[in-house]
Design a protein around this motif. Structure first.
Motif, PDB file in Angstrom:
ATOM      1  N   ALA A 161     -19.895 -16.906  23.498  1.00 41.16           N
ATOM      2  CA  ALA A 161     -20.518 -15.781  22.797  1.00 41.16           C
ATOM      3  C   ALA A 161     -20.893 -14.643  23.738  1.00 41.16           C
ATOM      4  CB  ALA A 161     -21.767 -16.258  22.049  1.00 41.16           C
ATOM      5  N   ALA A 162     -20.540 -14.751  25.027  1.00 40.58           N
ATOM      6  CA  ALA A 162     -20.966 -13.757  26.018  1.00 40.58           C
ATOM      7  C   ALA A 162     -20.619 -12.319  25.622  1.00 40.58           C
ATOM      8  CB  ALA A 162     -20.383 -14.095  27.390  1.00 40.58           C
ATOM      9  N   PRO A 163     -19.423 -12.032  25.100  1.00 36.41           N
ATOM     10  CA  PRO A 163     -19.134 -10.647  24.695  1.00 36.41           C
ATOM     11  C   PRO A 163     -20.080 -10.137  23.612  1.00 36.41           C
ATOM     12  CG  PRO A 163     -17.102 -11.884  24.919  1.00 36.41           C
ATOM     13  CD  PRO A 163     -18.218 -12.879  25.008  1.00 36.41           C
ATOM     14  N   ALA A 164     -20.396 -10.979  22.632  1.00 34.22           N
ATOM     15  CA  ALA A 164     -21.325 -10.564  21.576  1.00 34.22           C
ATOM     16  C   ALA A 164     -22.727 -10.382  22.120  1.00 34.22           C
ATOM     17  CB  ALA A 164     -21.326 -11.601  20.444  1.00 34.22           C
ATOM     18  N   ARG A 217     -18.842 -18.306  35.098  1.00 31.58           N
ATOM     19  CA  ARG A 217     -19.323 -17.193  35.911  1.00 31.58           C
ATOM     20  C   ARG A 217     -18.506 -15.934  35.645  1.00 31.58           C
ATOM     21  NH1 ARG A 217     -20.125 -20.508  41.675  1.00 31.58           N
ATOM     22  NH2 ARG A 217     -22.168 -21.423  41.155  1.00 31.58           N
ATOM     23  N   SER A 218     -17.199 -16.092  35.651  1.00 34.74           N
ATOM     24  CA  SER A 218     -16.338 -14.935  35.414  1.00 34.74           C
ATOM     25  C   SER A 218     -16.512 -14.391  34.000  1.00 34.74           C
ATOM     26  CB  SER A 218     -14.871 -15.323  35.656  1.00 34.74           C
ATOM     27  OG  SER A 218     -14.654 -15.642  37.013  1.00 34.74           O
ATOM     28  N   ALA A 219     -16.788 -15.272  33.054  1.00 33.28           N
ATOM     29  CA  ALA A 219     -16.946 -14.833  31.663  1.00 33.28           C
ATOM     30  C   ALA A 219     -18.128 -13.892  31.498  1.00 33.28           C
ATOM     31  CB  ALA A 219     -17.111 -16.053  30.744  1.00 33.28           C
ATOM     32  N   VAL A 220     -19.253 -14.186  32.151  1.00 41.06           N
ATOM     33  CA  VAL A 220     -20.417 -13.312  31.979  1.00 41.06           C
ATOM     34  C   VAL A 220     -20.236 -12.003  32.746  1.00 41.06           C
ATOM     35  CG1 VAL A 220     -22.024 -15.203  31.503  1.00 41.06           C
ATOM     36  CG2 VAL A 220     -21.718 -14.438  33.849  1.00 41.06           C
ATOM     37  N   VAL A 221     -19.534 -12.058  33.888  1.00 34.42           N
ATOM     38  CA  VAL A 221     -19.236 -10.822  34.620  1.00 34.42           C
ATOM     39  C   VAL A 221     -18.304  -9.945  33.793  1.00 34.42           C
ATOM     40  CG1 VAL A 221     -18.084  -9.878  36.660  1.00 34.42           C
ATOM     41  CG2 VAL A 221     -19.627 -11.830  36.901  1.00 34.42           C
ATOM     42  N   LEU A 222     -17.266 -10.542  33.231  1.00 31.95           N
ATOM     43  CA  LEU A 222     -16.291  -9.811  32.424  1.00 31.95           C
ATOM     44  C   LEU A 222     -16.939  -9.217  31.180  1.00 31.95           C
ATOM     45  CD1 LEU A 222     -13.290  -9.076  32.010  1.00 31.95           C
ATOM     46  CD2 LEU A 222     -13.028 -11.248  30.800  1.00 31.95           C
ATOM     47  N   ALA A 223     -17.747 -10.017  30.477  1.00 30.71           N
ATOM     48  CA  ALA A 223     -18.400  -9.535  29.262  1.00 30.71           C
ATOM     49  C   ALA A 223     -19.339  -8.379  29.563  1.00 30.71           C
ATOM     50  CB  ALA A 223     -19.161 -10.681  28.589  1.00 30.71           C
ATOM     51  N   SER A 224     -20.043  -8.457  30.671  1.00 38.17           N
ATOM     52  CA  SER A 224     -20.976  -7.394  31.047  1.00 38.17           C
ATOM     53  C   SER A 224     -20.236  -6.088  31.322  1.00 38.17           C
ATOM     54  CB  SER A 224     -21.782  -7.811  32.279  1.00 38.17           C
ATOM     55  OG  SER A 224     -22.524  -8.983  32.030  1.00 38.17           O
ATOM     56  N   ALA A 225     -19.144  -6.187  32.082  1.00 37.89           N
ATOM     57  CA  ALA A 225     -18.370  -4.989  32.405  1.00 37.89           C
ATOM     58  C   ALA A 225     -17.773  -4.379  31.146  1.00 37.89           C
ATOM     59  CB  ALA A 225     -17.267  -5.339  33.401  1.00 37.89           C
ATOM     60  N   ALA A 226     -17.270  -5.209  30.246  1.00 39.25           N
ATOM     61  CA  ALA A 226     -16.664  -4.703  29.020  1.00 39.25           C
ATOM     62  C   ALA A 226     -17.686  -4.011  28.128  1.00 39.25           C
ATOM     63  CB  ALA A 226     -15.999  -5.856  28.259  1.00 39.25           C
ATOM     64  N   ALA A 227     -18.925  -4.500  28.139  1.00 39.40           N
ATOM     65  CA  ALA A 227     -19.979  -3.919  27.302  1.00 39.40           C
ATOM     66  C   ALA A 227     -20.628  -2.704  27.952  1.00 39.40           C
ATOM     67  CB  ALA A 227     -21.039  -4.966  26.983  1.00 39.40           C
ATOM     68  N   GLY A 228     -20.345  -2.483  29.230  1.00 36.35           N
ATOM     69  CA  GLY A 228     -20.929  -1.339  29.920  1.00 36.35           C
ATOM     70  C   GLY A 228     -22.384  -1.516  30.299  1.00 36.35           C
ATOM     71  N   ILE A 229     -22.839  -2.775  30.415  1.00 35.26           N
ATOM     72  CA  ILE A 229     -24.218  -3.029  30.839  1.00 35.26           C
ATOM     73  C   ILE A 229     -24.226  -3.376  32.322  1.00 35.26           C
ATOM     74  CG2 ILE A 229     -24.921  -3.781  28.540  1.00 35.26           C
ATOM     75  CD1 ILE A 229     -24.790  -6.683  29.562  1.00 35.26           C
ATOM     76  N   ALA A 230     -25.403  -3.555  32.892  1.00 37.05           N
ATOM     77  CA  ALA A 230     -25.519  -3.883  34.310  1.00 37.05           C
ATOM     78  C   ALA A 230     -24.852  -5.225  34.597  1.00 37.05           C
ATOM     79  CB  ALA A 230     -26.983  -3.934  34.717  1.00 37.05           C
ATOM     80  N   PRO A 231     -24.239  -5.376  35.771  1.00 38.42           N
ATOM     81  CA  PRO A 231     -23.673  -6.679  36.146  1.00 38.42           C
ATOM     82  C   PRO A 231     -24.770  -7.736  36.169  1.00 38.42           C
ATOM     83  CG  PRO A 231     -22.923  -4.960  37.643  1.00 38.42           C
ATOM     84  CD  PRO A 231     -24.028  -4.361  36.818  1.00 38.42           C
ATOM     85  N   PRO A 232     -24.426  -8.979  35.900  1.00 38.29           N
ATOM     86  CA  PRO A 232     -25.452 -10.032  35.877  1.00 38.29           C
ATOM     87  C   PRO A 232     -25.906 -10.416  37.275  1.00 38.29           C
ATOM     88  CG  PRO A 232     -23.284 -10.990  35.571  1.00 38.29           C
ATOM     89  CD  PRO A 232     -23.087  -9.497  35.561  1.00 38.29           C
ATOM     90  N   PRO A 233     -27.162 -10.837  37.406  1.00 39.08           N
ATOM     91  CA  PRO A 233     -27.576 -11.485  38.651  1.00 39.08           C
ATOM     92  C   PRO A 233     -27.029 -12.903  38.661  1.00 39.08           C
ATOM     93  CG  PRO A 233     -29.388 -11.518  37.085  1.00 39.08           C
ATOM     94  CD  PRO A 233     -28.277 -10.758  36.433  1.00 39.08           C
ATOM     95  N   ALA A 234     -26.744 -13.427  39.844  1.00 38.39           N
ATOM     96  CA  ALA A 234     -26.273 -14.805  39.946  1.00 38.39           C
ATOM     97  C   ALA A 234     -27.403 -15.770  39.605  1.00 38.39           C
ATOM     98  CB  ALA A 234     -25.741 -15.074  41.355  1.00 38.39           C
ATOM     99  N   ALA A 235     -27.023 -16.980  39.272  1.00 38.69           N
ATOM    100  CA  ALA A 235     -27.996 -17.984  38.839  1.00 38.69           C
ATOM    101  C   ALA A 235     -28.850 -18.477  40.009  1.00 38.69           C
ATOM    102  CB  ALA A 235     -27.270 -19.163  38.194  1.00 38.69           C
TER     103      ALA A 235
END
Length: 278
Positions: free
Chosen positions: A132-135, A171-189
């Motif tokens: 659900a990361a993109p949503a 990990r790549s999924a949340v980075v990709l979803a963030s970039a596609a949505a135009g929000i800030a990149p995620p911090p690592a866990a």
């Protein structure tokens, strides 16, 4: 303010709050969820509300609980004057974000705060959350996604090795979803390793190369490492400024100091570097 380090502090340990702010962390996350035993959650919420009444020198977020207690947590902290945002654990649906958005909007209207001023950071901790990361990234008020790798590993039934390769897809999924949505990149866990800071630094550098910007921390000693690793060097900042200066003088395409072609893609990287430099 660019946030590189997110320092989690148990909500039932108000004595640690001032120390957490003094570490220089970009954001302090007061944790009402996993860090607090069930019997202490009411007292922890009361302590957090007291802390949120005092103006801090850092962003202050609150990780709320799930379910009905989480709903009550949001209602309570949203009316506090110095709340930056809420971290939503076990996030896996857009419906959760819509419900929290409505709660926050009601609190903002009641307290006179600007609508939309309180942010949200969904914490992805399950297979459903990863899918659900993109949503989630495109949800209302979302400033950035975060990844809860301990719960995620348990949900997936994997045992991560030292490099966490078993969690590469998530990990790549949340980075990709963030970039596609135009929000800030995620911090690592977060990492529970706070004694071997050299190993923590090496891992943080590897995660930064994957697209994470900053990292969640559970110990003050980790904050300095994250701030140092994730802040661009003076040389990188100077190079980014030079790139933008050259492109401003020659819109579209320019030639860099090293002879390479500069275009909008390079400019985006330069702007990202300057933003991360703070």
């Amino acid at each position: 303010m660019t946030v590189r380090s997110w320092l989690y502090v148990p909500g039932d340990r108000p004595d640690r709050f001032a120390k957490a702010v003094a570490t220089g962390a970009g954001a302090v996350v007061l944790d009402l969820e996993d860090a607090v035993p069930p019997a202490g959650k009411d007292a922890a919420r009361a302590a957090v509300l007291t802390l949120l009444g005092e103006r801090p020198a850092a962003q202050v977020w609150v990780r709320v609980n799930t379910g009905e207690r989480g709903r009550d947590d949001v209602d309570a902290v949203a009316r506090a004057p110095w709340l930056t945002g809420v971290v939503l654990p076990k996030a896996a649906s857009r419906e959760l974000l819509e419900r929290v958005h409505s709660q926050l909007l009601a609190a903002e209207e009641a307290t006179g705060r600007s609508p939309g001023g309180i942010g949200v950071s969904p914490l992805v901790e399950s297979a459903a959350g990863v899918l659900a990361a993109p949503a989630l990234a495109g949800g209302p008020r979302v400033r950035c996604l975060q990844l809860g790798e301990v719960d995620l590993a348990a949900d997936l039934g994997v045992t991560p090795g030292p490099d966490g390769a078993e969690l590469l897809l998530a990990r790549s999924a949340v980075v990709l979803a963030s970039a596609a949505a135009g929000i800030a990149p995620p911090p690592a866990a977060v990492s529970t390793e706070f004694r071997d800071l050299a190993a923590f630094e090496a891992q943080t550098r590897a995660l930064t190369a994957m697209g994470f910007r900053g990292r969640a921390c559970i110990h003050p000693a980790q904050v300095e490492v994250v701030e140092r690793v994730c802040r661009p060097t003076p040389e990188e900042v100077a190079e980014a400024r030079d790139v933008l200066t050259r492109l401003a003088a020659s819109p579209g395409v320019a030639i860099g100091a090293d002879g390479r072609m500069l275009d909008e893609a390079v400019a985006r990287q330069a702007r990202s570097t300057l933003a991360l430099s703070g």
